[in-house]
Design an enzyme around this catalytic site. Structure first.
Site, short mmCIF file in Angstrom:
data_model
loop_
_atom_site.label_atom_id
_atom_site.label_comp_id
_atom_site.label_asym_id
_atom_site.label_seq_id
_atom_site.Cartn_x
_atom_site.Cartn_y
_atom_site.Cartn_z
N HIS A 125 1.33 -1.22 0.00
CA HIS A 125 0.24 -0.36 0.20
C HIS A 125 0.73 0.86 0.35
O HIS A 125 1.94 1.06 0.76
CB HIS A 125 -1.03 -0.14 1.56
CG HIS A 125 -2.05 1.00 1.90
ND1 HIS A 125 -2.51 2.16 1.18
CD2 HIS A 125 -2.99 0.88 1.09
CE1 HIS A 125 -2.94 2.64 1.74
NE2 HIS A 125 -3.96 2.33 1.92
N ASP A 202 2.88 -4.82 8.33
CA ASP A 202 1.60 -3.62 8.06
C ASP A 202 0.06 -4.51 7.98
O ASP A 202 -0.07 -5.28 7.05
CB ASP A 202 1.75 -3.28 6.83
CG ASP A 202 0.17 -2.62 5.97
OD1 ASP A 202 -1.28 -2.25 7.16
OD2 ASP A 202 0.11 -1.89 5.51
N GLN A 205 -5.20 -5.05 7.15
CA GLN A 205 -5.57 -5.57 6.51
C GLN A 205 -5.55 -7.05 6.82
O GLN A 205 -6.43 -8.28 6.80
CB GLN A 205 -5.69 -6.44 4.70
CG GLN A 205 -5.54 -4.75 3.94
CD GLN A 205 -7.11 -3.96 3.88
OE1 GLN A 205 -8.16 -5.31 4.99
NE2 GLN A 205 -7.08 -3.69 3.64
N LYS A 228 -10.75 -0.78 10.50
CA LYS A 228 -11.29 -2.06 9.75
C LYS A 228 -11.61 -3.09 10.13
O LYS A 228 -11.72 -4.14 10.10
CB LYS A 228 -9.69 -2.17 8.95
CG LYS A 228 -9.57 -0.87 7.64
CD LYS A 228 -8.23 -1.74 7.21
CE LYS A 228 -7.50 -0.10 6.50
NZ LYS A 228 -8.43 0.20 4.57
N CYS A 367 -4.67 2.51 -3.71
CA CYS A 367 -3.58 2.90 -2.89
C CYS A 367 -2.08 1.93 -3.48
O CYS A 367 -1.29 2.17 -2.81
CB CYS A 367 -3.50 3.37 -1.47
SG CYS A 367 -4.76 4.47 -1.24
N1 PMP Z 1 -2.23 -0.32 4.86
C1 PMP Z 1 -2.81 -1.40 4.42
C2 PMP Z 1 -2.58 -2.63 3.42
C3 PMP Z 1 -4.29 -0.54 3.97
O1 PMP Z 1 -5.16 -1.86 3.38
C4 PMP Z 1 -4.65 0.88 4.35
C5 PMP Z 1 -6.24 1.11 3.85
N2 PMP Z 1 -6.31 0.86 2.94
C6 PMP Z 1 -3.80 0.93 5.29
C7 PMP Z 1 -1.97 0.39 5.04
C8 PMP Z 1 -3.84 2.31 5.49
O2 PMP Z 1 -4.88 2.53 6.50
P1 PMP Z 1 -4.83 3.81 7.57
O3 PMP Z 1 -6.00 4.54 5.84
O4 PMP Z 1 -6.00 3.74 8.06
O5 PMP Z 1 -4.50 4.67 7.79
#
Ligand code: PMP
Length: 422
Positions: A125, A202, A205, A228, A367
């Protein structure tokens, strides 16, 4: 363990009974972007404001004590949820993005120099890429990538060529938000430690869907987002090993993170306050504690099992649609989401046409622009599942997609004519 029956808990999530575009029942398949939250969590957040709200760690009065106790209790819930040794290894942050930036700034600035290597991979991401690119810009470090296999997994046969004595940090997602791939974090931690690197995971997910134990995985840092995993938005966690967090300078400066302040300088507070400058997301953190209670009352193993059933079913149903290509690996290597493209129409049109049928999915690059570039596409559509998702919702998705694919498929006559022209 008994199978999870999503129908039995949908009444905890009143929003799932909403109708959209008139009388279309909502089919919410966008939990990877942000999940819904149950009444149990909303009630706890409401109770904070009704019965026990004040700033934390400050006032010498009952309300501040109530809020502080609940806030610190939430930290201990997250500690247990992650299997961390100490509660002060659990830092409340605004979310995954903030957590990773904290590590890249604080640990990164102190430990990474010119010529050192940062090991990433194309499925990350943006929030696990950009902070590391920024660190490389600041320090002159070099970014390298673990290549992916054709089916969208990390190609560990190539790991030795990119993980070297110069690697200072390996940053990796536990579950890809686009491919669904579950990465072998424990093995990556072992390999990173063998060359003296730290591993940053990270878990945005993974933590909502799979049981996570930071000691068993032996990870150095781990980031997650409350929104999430049935919790409020605006709060997340940075887990870090005590010895690493102790040695790191604070990232943000301000109230709460100090020991003493004079006109000339300051000393830092101990853990976890050192990394919680300013007024934290108080009710949100307490709500995240309630979300963890809720998830644990159902059981992470059962949630994972249920999502596996859904993803296998979705994979089978969607694979059968002419012109549809699923991104990422076979169901046994993935968590509960499916991204795909149709030959026609474009991902955004698919999402819009599904929305007209009440089905909420995500469209775009999610993203993960470098990943989409490497696949030779600009966008995909993603359906993602959670504990409240049902097989009937997968059926609705598959039926909607079959219809949409059919609308854009050349008719028999047109196809024949084109053949003649060719
Ligand atoms: N890493 C991953 C794998 C994600 O899916 C996301 C959220 N789409 C994020 C990081 C970022 O999370 P946040 O927007 O809650 O900071």
């Amino acid at each position: 363990t008994a199978q999870l029956l999503p129908e039995s808990l949908r009444s905890d999530f009143p929003i799932l009974a909403e109708h959209v575009h008139g009388d279309q029942p909502l089919v919410f398949l966008d939990s990877a972007a942000s999940s819904q939250r149950p009444l149990q969590v909303m009630n706890v957040v409401r109770d904070v404001y009704v019965r026990g709200y004040a700033n934390v760690h400050r006032g010498i009065h009952v309300m501040s004590e109530r809020a502080t106790d609940s806030y610190e209790e939430a930290r201990r819930k997250l500690q247990k949820f992650l299997g961390a040794k100490f509660d002060h290894e659990v830092i409340f942050t605004p979310g995954t993005t903030a957590s990773i930036n904290t590590v890249a700034r604080s640990w990164g600035n102190a430990n990474v120099g010119a010529g050192d290597e940062i090991l990433l991979n194309p499925m990350e991401h943006h929030s696990n890429l950009v902070p590391w690119f920024q660190l490389a810009e600041r320090t002159g470090a070099v970014v390298k990538h673990i290549p992916l296999t054709d089916d969208g997994r990390l190609d560990l046969s190539q790991l030795d060529s990119v993980l070297t004595e110069r690697t200072k940090v390996l940053a990796v997602t536990h579950v890809s938000n686009t491919l669904g791939t579950v990465n072998p974090v424990a093995e990556l931690a072992r390999r990173a430690h063998a060359v003296g690197a730290v591993i940053v995971v990270d878990a945005a997910q993974s933590a909502p869907h799979l049981a996570t134990n930071v000691v068993e995985l032996d990870v150095d840092f781990l980031a997650l987002s409350g929104h999430k995993m049935c919790g409020p938005s605006g709060v997340g966690i940075l887990y870090g090993k005590e010895s690493l967090l102790e040695a790191m300078p604070p990232f943000l400066g301000g109230g709460s993170m100090i020991g003493q302040v004079t006109l000339d300088g300051f000393t830092s507070a101990g853990l976890p306050a050192k990394f919680e400058a300013g007024t934290p997301p108080i009710a949100q953190a307490i709500g995240l504690g309630a979300a963890v209670d809720y998830l644990q009352s159902i059981g992470l193993e059962r949630i994972a099992q249920h999502e596996h059933v859904l993803v296998e079913y979705a994979y089978e149903k969607l694979s059968a649609i002419e012109g549809l290509t699923i991104l990422g690996p076979a169901p046994e290597h993935r968590a509960g989401l499916v991204s795909f493209v149709l030959t026609q129409p474009h991902a955004h049109d698919i999402a819009q046409l599904l929305d007209q049928r009440g089905i909420a999915v995500r469209a775009g690059h999610h993203c993960t622009q470098p990943l989409h570039d490497s696949l030779g596409i600009t966008a995909s559509t993603r359906a993602s599942f959670y504990l409240y998702s049902t097989l009937a919702e997968v059926d609705a998705l598959a039926a909607g997609l079959s219809e949409i694919a059919g609308m854009f498929r050349p008719t028999g006559r047109r196809r024949r004519r084109r053949k003649v022209e060719e």
